[in-house]
Write an enzyme that holds these catalytic residues in place. Structure first.
Site, PDB file in Angstrom:
ATOM      1  N   LYS A  22      61.705  31.434  45.353  1.00 52.89           N
ATOM      2  CA  LYS A  22      60.791  32.510  45.778  1.00 52.89           C
ATOM      3  C   LYS A  22      61.617  33.576  46.494  1.00 52.89           C
ATOM      4  CE  LYS A  22      56.473  33.152  48.475  1.00 52.89           C
ATOM      5  NZ  LYS A  22      55.464  32.485  49.318  1.00 52.89           N
TER       6      LYS A  22
ATOM      7  N   SER B 275      49.883  29.173  50.292  1.00 49.94           N
ATOM      8  CA  SER B 275      50.667  29.845  49.240  1.00 49.94           C
ATOM      9  C   SER B 275      51.486  28.957  48.315  1.00 49.94           C
ATOM     10  CB  SER B 275      51.599  30.874  49.853  1.00 49.94           C
ATOM     11  OG  SER B 275      50.859  32.017  50.168  1.00 49.94           O
TER      12      SER B 275
ATOM     13  N   SER C 220      50.554  33.195  47.699  1.00 47.38           N
ATOM     14  CA  SER C 220      51.491  34.269  47.460  1.00 47.38           C
ATOM     15  C   SER C 220      52.656  33.905  46.537  1.00 47.38           C
ATOM     16  CB  SER C 220      52.059  34.750  48.799  1.00 47.38           C
ATOM     17  OG  SER C 220      52.852  33.737  49.398  1.00 47.38           O
TER      18      SER C 220
HETATM   19  N1  GLN Z   1      46.524  33.686  51.125  1.00 46.82           N
HETATM   20  C1  GLN Z   1      46.932  33.451  52.458  1.00 46.82           C
HETATM   21  C2  GLN Z   1      47.244  34.772  53.148  1.00 46.82           C
HETATM   22  O1  GLN Z   1      47.093  35.767  52.535  1.00 46.82           O
HETATM   23  C3  GLN Z   1      48.107  32.542  52.514  1.00 46.82           C
HETATM   24  C4  GLN Z   1      49.404  33.191  52.282  1.00 46.82           C
HETATM   25  C5  GLN Z   1      50.563  32.260  52.442  1.00 46.82           C
HETATM   26  O2  GLN Z   1      50.404  31.059  52.554  1.00 46.82           O
HETATM   27  N2  GLN Z   1      51.755  32.849  52.496  1.00 46.82           N
HETATM   28  O3  GLN Z   1      47.619  34.804  54.270  1.00 46.82           O
END
Ligand code: GLN
Length: 480
Positions: free
Chosen positions: A67, A166, A142
């Site tokens: 990532k 995420s 994400s």
């Molecule tokens: N969807 C969640 C957010 O927008 C989680 C994002 C994540 O785990 N990086 O914060």
């Protein structure tokens, strides 16, 4: 040779036994990326040549996707933000160093929501990754690129981070195994920070055993991370022999079965719970009374930490610069996308002197209650199972104009994050989306354990994975 169906463990076996070579495996995945990535857009950067790895290392040079949030020395790392375009970190993140020592080959950087803020991949400033099952749909976020790349067989495994879901959510949307360990097990050093009390590096793999393999390599105490845990991370290899779940107490918290979950999702989850029962597990219903506050607590805590973590990008020491750096606010409004700016504003608001007590402090207190709910529950049961998301993968564009709709999709993952608990998402079946569409999409189960309960999660997930392999036909995306 065809490698797309092989797990990490199987690939390692093929290289070690001399049936193939590191180079052949790397070239195979490189060729697949060339064929499939123009349609899926999972990669921000691809390394054309394989690093040479010692054949005596545990990972024998298998290619793994990273990532775009993990620092790799000398390799452009952008967190999919304009702010970090061209940024080459001077050092490796601790987990990258550990994987290098174990002989992994980084094959490229994977797309994500900008600075990991989002649940669909659509907040990336670089490109929008598509779901390999249906390219009109989001792959989740994400870690959008990581999930899509593994599901499409462009890499056998990938790294991700999970702050509020995420890893677990995109893994689910793409039908693979996503694993987030206990907060503090995998070092955050060198991982571009979003929300420091929640950020947790983890993995995307095809199997539970592969998740454990990478966990054992990546985890452990790091003096470079002040929240790193000291406890042993060794997984007892005997867990892989277990065939039943006799004596295991599993808990299905009723607070997670709310209105609005798609019927197909519920049907598959019920099926998996039945399988757990048939395997001998005792299903216990207990309650987590503070569940409903999780989203609010998360969307106060996370932006507060985002606003402080983003402060370093001023266009002077770091990041995109406007007009030589004197105009910090223009540098920042050009460099950051909408969601990042929204969270900086929200975060600055909840931390401001007039509102700190009403929002940030209150959220910190309720976070303790949520943590306590889990602590009490795990005195009675081994693990808990829940949905990961209320729906299967939705259509690109469906929620991106409405941040609240997007935040609501995180309802089943944020509480585990607030409590720092380990969680794994396991594909369990398929369902047609309720918003139309003729392609069946993956459905999943979230398996959460107590803090430091990684071994238990792997053990139970593996027994279920094996049982489901016998009873549910394993599908692959058409593009596969
Ligand atoms: N969807 C969640 C957010 O927008 C989680 C994002 C994540 O785990 N990086 O914060």
């Amino acid at each position: 040779m065809e490698f797309k169906n092989l797990s990490l463990k199987q690939l390692i076996g093929e290289i070690k036994s001399g049936n193939t070579t590191q180079q052949e495996v790397y070239d195979y995945f490189l060729a697949r990326i060339k064929t499939l990535d123009p349609a899926l857009e999972a990669f921000n950067l691809v390394h054309q040549t394989a690093p040479k790895q010692d054949v005596h290392t545990p990972l024998v040079g298998v290619p793994i996707g990273v990532k775009d949030v993990f620092s790799e020395a000398g390799i452009e790392t952008t967190a999919s933000s304009k702010m970090l375009e061209g940024y080459k970190p001077p050092y490796d993140a601790t987990v990258i160093s550990l994987l290098k020592e174990a002989g992994f080959s980084s094959i490229g950087k994977l797309n994500m929501d900008e600075f990991a803020m989002g649940g669909s991949g659509e907040n990336s400033a670089v490109r929008i990754t598509k779901n390999p099952w249906d390219t009109t749909r989001i792959p989740g976020g994400s870690s959008s690129g990581s999930a899509a790349a593994v599901a499409a067989g462009m890499v056998p495994a990938a790294l991700g981070t999970d702050t509020g879901g995420s890893i677990r959510q995109p893994a689910s949307m793409c039908g693979i195994v996503g694993f987030k360990p206990t907060y503090g097990r995998n070092s955050r050093k060198g991982v571009i920070a979003m929300s420091s009390s929640l950020d947790t590096p983890g993995t995307f793999t095809k199997t539970v055993e592969d998740a454990a393999l990478l966990y054992e390599i990546m985890s452990g105490y790091d003096p470079g991370d002040s929240t790193s845990l000291q406890e042993s991370t060794i997984i007892n290899p005997e867990i892989w022999d277990r065939k039943d779940l006799n004596g295991v107490k599993i808990w299905v918290p009723k607070e997670y079965f709310i209105d609005g979950i798609e019927k197909g999702v519920l049907r598959e989850i019920d099926g998996a719970i039945n399988t757990l029962r048939e395997l001998g597990a005792e299903i216990v219903e207990v309650s987590l009374p503070h569940t409903e506050y999780g989203l609010a607590v998360y969307y106060i805590t996370c932006p507060a930490e985002v606003s402080t973590n983003m402060a370093r990008y001023d266009g002077i020491r770091f990041g995109h610069t406007h007009g030589g750096g004197a105009d910090i606010s223009t540098s920042r409004s050009e460099g950051f996308g909408k969601e990042v700016q929204r969270r900086i504003m929200l975060g600055s608001f909840v931390l401001s002197s007039g509102f700190y007590d009403a929002y940030y402090r209150q959220a910190a207190l309720v976070r303790e209650l949520i943590r306590d709910d889990f602590r009490k529950a795990f005195e009675q049961v081994d693990i808990l199972v829940t949905p990961v998301s209320p729906s299967v993968a939705w259509k690109i564009g469906d929620k991106s104009a409405d941040p609240l709709k997007m935040y609501l999709a995180d309802i089943f993952t944020v509480n585990g994050s607030l409590a720092g608990l380990p969680g794994l998402s396991l594909p369990i079946g398929y369902a047609l989306p309720e918003d139309g569409g003729s392609v069946e999409l993956p459905v999943w189960l979230q398996i959460m354990g107590p803090a430091l309960g990684e071994e238990k999660i792997f053990e139970i997930a593996h027994v279920l994975e094996r049982a489901l392999q016998k009873s549910v036909e394993r599908k692959k995306p058409n593009i596969f």
